[in-house]
Design an enzyme around this catalytic site. Structure first.
Site, short mmCIF file in Angstrom:
data_model
loop_
_atom_site.label_atom_id
_atom_site.label_comp_id
_atom_site.label_asym_id
_atom_site.label_seq_id
_atom_site.Cartn_x
_atom_site.Cartn_y
_atom_site.Cartn_z
N LYS A 54 0.90 -1.18 0.09
CA LYS A 54 -0.12 0.10 0.05
C LYS A 54 0.87 1.40 0.03
O LYS A 54 0.36 2.30 -0.30
CB LYS A 54 -0.98 0.04 1.32
CG LYS A 54 -0.42 0.22 2.79
CD LYS A 54 -1.25 0.34 3.67
CE LYS A 54 -0.64 0.69 5.01
NZ LYS A 54 0.13 2.00 5.00
N ASP A 55 1.95 0.99 0.46
CA ASP A 55 3.05 2.29 0.35
C ASP A 55 3.86 2.34 -0.72
O ASP A 55 4.69 3.37 -0.97
CB ASP A 55 4.09 2.19 1.64
CG ASP A 55 3.23 2.36 2.96
OD1 ASP A 55 2.02 2.75 3.03
OD2 ASP A 55 3.67 1.75 4.05
N ARG A 87 -7.00 9.08 1.29
CA ARG A 87 -7.97 8.11 1.52
C ARG A 87 -8.59 8.15 2.87
O ARG A 87 -9.94 8.63 3.16
CB ARG A 87 -7.33 6.73 1.35
CG ARG A 87 -8.59 5.42 1.48
CD ARG A 87 -8.19 4.19 1.40
NE ARG A 87 -6.99 4.08 2.37
CZ ARG A 87 -7.03 3.69 3.76
NH1 ARG A 87 -8.27 3.35 4.24
NH2 ARG A 87 -6.01 3.55 4.46
N ARG A 88 -7.89 8.20 4.00
CA ARG A 88 -8.48 8.40 5.34
C ARG A 88 -8.95 9.88 5.42
O ARG A 88 -10.24 9.89 6.20
CB ARG A 88 -7.30 7.89 6.30
CG ARG A 88 -6.95 6.58 6.26
CD ARG A 88 -5.80 6.52 7.06
NE ARG A 88 -5.40 5.04 7.29
CZ ARG A 88 -4.07 4.55 7.83
NH1 ARG A 88 -3.09 5.63 7.86
NH2 ARG A 88 -4.12 3.36 7.67
N ARG A 115 3.29 12.96 10.14
CA ARG A 115 4.35 12.13 9.72
C ARG A 115 5.15 11.16 10.67
O ARG A 115 4.81 11.17 11.82
CB ARG A 115 5.41 13.13 9.15
CG ARG A 115 4.72 13.84 7.65
CD ARG A 115 4.72 13.01 6.64
NE ARG A 115 5.73 11.80 6.70
CZ ARG A 115 6.64 11.73 5.97
NH1 ARG A 115 7.11 13.09 5.41
NH2 ARG A 115 7.80 10.86 6.08
N ARG A 133 5.03 7.77 15.71
CA ARG A 133 3.73 8.46 15.87
C ARG A 133 2.89 8.10 17.22
O ARG A 133 2.52 9.13 17.73
CB ARG A 133 2.94 7.96 14.61
CG ARG A 133 3.50 8.46 13.26
CD ARG A 133 2.24 8.01 12.10
NE ARG A 133 2.71 8.37 10.94
CZ ARG A 133 1.93 8.27 9.80
NH1 ARG A 133 0.84 7.45 9.76
NH2 ARG A 133 2.48 8.54 8.59
N CYS A 183 0.03 11.05 -5.49
CA CYS A 183 0.37 10.71 -4.02
C CYS A 183 -1.07 11.47 -3.39
O CYS A 183 -1.18 11.21 -2.03
CB CYS A 183 1.44 11.54 -3.62
SG CYS A 183 1.55 13.36 -3.96
#
Length: 319
Positions: A86-87, A139-140, A157, A163, A252
């Site tokens: 996904k990244d 998306r989120r 980030r 995080r 992106c």
């Protein structure tokens, strides 16, 4: 470039984050079980995205996490690299000459709400108006605006572990955050999930829960090493989902989801694809079903149906 890969050596590049090293360890276990006489050298590669603390869009989006690894691959410093699917940017945003060699079994694709340590468990629906919800994914953010318009998405980030630490210390810039459940599990922190979000509403990312190993397209020796380590059912799902996003030519800032499922009895794969409105408006949806042996074509059809419905307007790409 002539490959020097042999059954006695494979140099694998990985990011140095705890999550990346955990998934690298799982691949290493599978590799060594398959090739007990082989030597697997792990090379840590710090990405531009790991160094940068501003918006990812300022340094090329997801490509910030792959460009340095791509350079290591293409100049022969490593023979393969590992990443969360996904990244990884779509083929239209990648350096040419790189291909997927192995796909590990898919993990949980769902996202989770994470709170600071010590805070009583709650859900997104019960958070107070104006709560700042940290996420780096378009998306989120789009899902938050559509499903929970009283909450405020804010960009964050850093690696997952940093995080979480910043969230607990009150330095993240957000009151709560959204994280991939599979990532929390890799860190042994699934208990930090206050709410596991319903994937029928909170749509998963394309390639969610999937780890891939890539190599140079002109390196058949490495391809031969990696192919037997692929989980075929997951490869089918990944090929379908990645083909959808490639057809959309998203970048992106793309707020989109492509989620594939497989019917082993019927021998088919189905893709549910959605392009979200970054402002929280009505999304566009498309579904495509076809033979699992033609997974990429099934994904392309889903993407083409979205484009025909006007997805370019939401994606900000030429129609």
């Amino acid at each position: 470039m002539t490959s020097t890969t042999t059954l006695t050596n494979l140099r694998l590049g990985t990011r140095p984050s705890p999550m990346a090293l955990e998934q690298t360890g799982r691949f290493a276990d599978a590799f060594r079980a398959r090739y007990p006489e082989a030597v697997l050298d792990i090379v840590e590669i710090v990405s531009e995205g790991d160094r940068h603390r501003g918006p990812l869009s300022a340094i090329g989006g997801k490509g910030a996490f792959t460009r340095n690894a791509d350079r290591h691959l293409l100049d022969g410093r490593v023979q393969a690299t590992i990443a969360c699917a996904k990244d990884v940017p779509g083929p239209h945003d990648r350096s040419p000459g790189i291909t997927v060699g192995a796909v590990l079994p898919r993990e949980d694709t769902r996202d989770a709400l994470v709170l600071p340590t010590g805070r009583p468990a709650t859900t997104l629906a019960r958070l107070p108006h104006g709560t700042r919800v940290g996420t780096s994914a378009p998306r989120r953010s789009a899902l938050l605006k559509a499903l929970h318009p009283t909450l405020v998405p804010v960009p964050i980030r850093g690696n997952a572990d940093s995080r979480l630490r910043a969230l607990d210390e009150g330095t993240l810039g957000a009151d709560v955050m959204i994280a991939a459940l599979a990532g929390l599990r890799r860190l042994g922190l699934e208990h930090r999930a206050s709410e596991i979000l319903d994937p029928t509403l909170w749509l998963p990312a394309a390639g969610a829960g999937t780890v891939i190993i890539e190599h140079r397209a002109d390196d058949p020796a490495t391809a031969a090493l990696l192919t037997p380590l692929t989980h075929a059912p997951t490869r089918i799902l990944l090929d379908a989902e990645r083909a959808t996003l490639a057809t959309l030519h998203g970048g992106c800032l793309t707020a989109a989801s492509a989620h594939a499922s497989r019917d082993a009895t019927a021998g088919t794969v189905t893709v549910h694809a959605v392009v979200l409105d970054p402002a929280g408006g009505t999304p566009l949806r498309a579904t495509s079903t076809g033979p699992a042996t033609e997974a990429a074509a099934v994904g392309q059809t889903a993407g083409q149906r979205l484009l025909a419905a006007g997805a370019a307007r939401l994606l900000g790409t030429p129609s």
